[in-house]
Design a protein around this motif. Structure first.
Motif, PDB file in Angstrom:
ATOM      1  N   PRO A  62       0.978  -1.269  -0.163  1.00 38.55           N
ATOM      2  CA  PRO A  62      -0.256  -0.070  -0.053  1.00 38.55           C
ATOM      3  C   PRO A  62       0.815   1.211  -0.071  1.00 38.55           C
ATOM      4  O   PRO A  62       2.040   1.239   0.828  1.00 38.55           O
ATOM      5  CB  PRO A  62      -0.717  -0.102   1.215  1.00 38.55           C
ATOM      6  CG  PRO A  62       0.167  -0.805   2.292  1.00 38.55           C
ATOM      7  CD  PRO A  62       0.800  -1.886   1.181  1.00 38.55           C
ATOM      8  N   ASN A  63       0.293   2.219  -0.679  1.00 36.87           N
ATOM      9  CA  ASN A  63       0.932   3.658  -0.954  1.00 36.87           C
ATOM     10  C   ASN A  63       0.352   4.520  -1.124  1.00 36.87           C
ATOM     11  O   ASN A  63      -1.032   4.383  -1.737  1.00 36.87           O
ATOM     12  CB  ASN A  63       2.305   3.493  -1.657  1.00 36.87           C
ATOM     13  CG  ASN A  63       2.127   3.397  -3.078  1.00 36.87           C
ATOM     14  OD1 ASN A  63       0.868   3.598  -3.645  1.00 36.87           O
ATOM     15  ND2 ASN A  63       3.121   2.875  -3.718  1.00 36.87           N
ATOM     16  N   ILE A  64       0.855   5.865  -1.017  1.00 36.59           N
ATOM     17  CA  ILE A  64      -0.199   6.972  -1.610  1.00 36.59           C
ATOM     18  C   ILE A  64       0.913   7.779  -2.581  1.00 36.59           C
ATOM     19  O   ILE A  64       2.192   7.983  -2.331  1.00 36.59           O
ATOM     20  CB  ILE A  64      -0.493   8.048  -0.297  1.00 36.59           C
ATOM     21  CG1 ILE A  64      -1.513   9.141  -0.962  1.00 36.59           C
ATOM     22  CG2 ILE A  64       0.458   8.413   0.416  1.00 36.59           C
ATOM     23  CD1 ILE A  64      -2.174  10.035   0.102  1.00 36.59           C
ATOM     24  N   GLN A  65       0.238   8.400  -3.508  1.00 31.79           N
ATOM     25  CA  GLN A  65       1.147   8.969  -4.656  1.00 31.79           C
ATOM     26  C   GLN A  65       0.225  10.067  -5.415  1.00 31.79           C
ATOM     27  O   GLN A  65      -0.926  10.090  -5.523  1.00 31.79           O
ATOM     28  CB  GLN A  65       2.025   8.058  -5.344  1.00 31.79           C
ATOM     29  CG  GLN A  65       1.003   7.163  -6.109  1.00 31.79           C
ATOM     30  CD  GLN A  65       1.726   6.030  -7.005  1.00 31.79           C
ATOM     31  OE1 GLN A  65       2.023   6.412  -8.175  1.00 31.79           O
ATOM     32  NE2 GLN A  65       1.829   4.977  -6.361  1.00 31.79           N
ATOM     33  N   GLY A  66       0.846  10.885  -5.957  1.00 29.63           N
ATOM     34  CA  GLY A  66       0.523  12.039  -6.886  1.00 29.63           C
ATOM     35  C   GLY A  66       0.312  11.554  -8.307  1.00 29.63           C
ATOM     36  O   GLY A  66       1.421  10.756  -8.705  1.00 29.63           O
ATOM     37  N   TRP A  67      -0.537  11.880  -9.064  1.00 27.17           N
ATOM     38  CA  TRP A  67      -0.369  11.471 -10.510  1.00 27.17           C
ATOM     39  C   TRP A  67      -1.091  12.685 -11.288  1.00 27.17           C
ATOM     40  O   TRP A  67      -1.959  13.482 -10.625  1.00 27.17           O
ATOM     41  CB  TRP A  67      -1.248  10.293 -10.651  1.00 27.17           C
ATOM     42  CG  TRP A  67      -1.372   9.704 -12.003  1.00 27.17           C
ATOM     43  CD1 TRP A  67      -0.316   9.287 -12.638  1.00 27.17           C
ATOM     44  CD2 TRP A  67      -2.518   9.011 -12.731  1.00 27.17           C
ATOM     45  NE1 TRP A  67      -1.057   8.802 -13.941  1.00 27.17           N
ATOM     46  CE2 TRP A  67      -2.190   8.465 -13.701  1.00 27.17           C
ATOM     47  CE3 TRP A  67      -4.000   9.172 -12.364  1.00 27.17           C
ATOM     48  CZ2 TRP A  67      -2.817   8.061 -14.865  1.00 27.17           C
ATOM     49  CZ3 TRP A  67      -4.938   8.525 -13.344  1.00 27.17           C
ATOM     50  CH2 TRP A  67      -4.473   8.148 -14.551  1.00 27.17           C
ATOM     51  N   VAL A  68      -0.524  12.734 -12.468  1.00 24.82           N
ATOM     52  CA  VAL A  68      -0.882  13.803 -13.276  1.00 24.82           C
ATOM     53  C   VAL A  68      -1.185  13.308 -14.651  1.00 24.82           C
ATOM     54  O   VAL A  68      -0.460  12.521 -15.279  1.00 24.82           O
ATOM     55  CB  VAL A  68       0.041  14.953 -13.204  1.00 24.82           C
ATOM     56  CG1 VAL A  68       1.380  14.450 -13.809  1.00 24.82           C
ATOM     57  CG2 VAL A  68      -0.370  16.323 -14.045  1.00 24.82           C
ATOM     58  N   THR A  69      -2.137  13.777 -15.334  1.00 30.76           N
ATOM     59  CA  THR A  69      -2.402  13.419 -16.750  1.00 30.76           C
ATOM     60  C   THR A  69      -2.487  14.688 -17.596  1.00 30.76           C
ATOM     61  O   THR A  69      -2.575  15.747 -17.046  1.00 30.76           O
ATOM     62  CB  THR A  69      -3.791  12.743 -16.922  1.00 30.76           C
ATOM     63  OG1 THR A  69      -4.686  13.611 -16.573  1.00 30.76           O
ATOM     64  CG2 THR A  69      -3.558  11.496 -15.960  1.00 30.76           C
ATOM     65  N   GLY A  70      -2.265  14.717 -18.827  1.00 34.76           N
ATOM     66  CA  GLY A  70      -2.226  15.672 -19.902  1.00 34.76           C
ATOM     67  C   GLY A  70      -0.971  16.312 -20.011  1.00 34.76           C
ATOM     68  O   GLY A  70      -0.055  16.265 -19.402  1.00 34.76           O
ATOM     69  N   ARG A  71      -0.764  17.152 -20.811  1.00 38.59           N
ATOM     70  CA  ARG A  71       0.326  17.893 -21.364  1.00 38.59           C
ATOM     71  C   ARG A  71      -0.010  19.553 -21.672  1.00 38.59           C
ATOM     72  O   ARG A  71      -1.160  19.816 -21.648  1.00 38.59           O
ATOM     73  CB  ARG A  71       0.898  17.630 -22.507  1.00 38.59           C
ATOM     74  CG  ARG A  71       1.249  16.002 -22.773  1.00 38.59           C
ATOM     75  CD  ARG A  71       1.710  15.620 -24.117  1.00 38.59           C
ATOM     76  NE  ARG A  71       2.788  16.320 -24.667  1.00 38.59           N
ATOM     77  CZ  ARG A  71       2.786  17.389 -25.664  1.00 38.59           C
ATOM     78  NH1 ARG A  71       1.591  17.363 -26.210  1.00 38.59           N
ATOM     79  NH2 ARG A  71       3.847  17.761 -25.942  1.00 38.59           N
TER      80      ARG A  71
END
Length: 212
Positions: free
Chosen positions: A142-151
């Motif tokens: 288990p973990n937590i993370q940030g994620w980003v989509t798009g340019r």
């Protein structure tokens, strides 16, 4: 007359609650559909024809030493969208296997441990599924993370992912460690099928986010 209206309302409410509580069985099975075990044919049999399809692709940009630029776009998978139900099924382009189920904010579902989109927050998730080690150096659950989509600045969308084996809880917006995350709302729930991925194409596995 009022008594009958109240009785009917309670019956309807109870039936809806029961449906939500039994939708995601063992956090792996949704209406007989299971990640890496079902195909697009199975999805259509259970859900009907999707409202729309949305391609998932990898993009490669390169500047050639001899001058000029090179661009390559490869479709690795697609989403079969069911807008009314608030559900997306990710389908591998090569194998036609189901590789992820996305329950959006309007999906009337509940996990095996009682988590619902827009009704629960990350504190509820941690209480039900266990603590997260913020100092862990690997990306394994288990973990937590940030994620980003798009340019580009205008097209980027930010998410916070709370990842457990086989299931990911998603909150819209950036994750700031200093601000904490317990109060963040669960906006989406993803079934990702950890440990059963070998049948998916290599391209699709490479294109998917770090949680799975």
């Amino acid at each position: 007359m009022l008594r009958y209206i109240l009785v009917i309302s309670l019956v309807i409410l109870n039936s809806l609650t029961a449906e939500a509580q039994t939708v995601i069985q063992c956090d792996t099975l949704f209406r007989r559909l299971q990640v890496y075990k079902s195909t697009i044919s199975d999805v259509i049999t259970v859900m009907g024809i999707p409202d729309s399809k949305e391609e998932i692709a990898t993009e490669m940009f390169a500047h050639l030493s001899g001058g000029g630029d090179r661009y390559k776009r490869t479709v690795t998978a697609y989403y079969a969208n069911y807008t009314k139900e608030g559900i997306q099924f990710e389908i591998d382009q090569e194998t036609k296997q189901l590789t992820k189920i996305v329950f959006q904010p309007n999906a009337f579902v509940m996990t095996a441990k009682g988590i619902q989109p827009t009704k629960s927050n990350f504190a509820d998730v941690i209480q039900a599924y266990g603590l997260i080690d913020l100092n862990k150096s690997t990306n394994t659950p288990p973990n937590i993370q940030g994620w980003v989509t798009g340019r580009g600045t205008d097209n980027k969308r930010y998410y916070t992912l709370l990842c457990y084996w086989g299931i990911t809880f998603v909150s819209y917006g950036r994750w700031n460690m200093a601000e904490g995350f317990s109060s963040k709302q669960v906006d989406e729930i993803w079934l990702v099928g950890y440990g059963t991925a070998p049948a998916a194409s290599e391209a699709t596995r490479a294109a998917r986010h770090r949680c799975n």
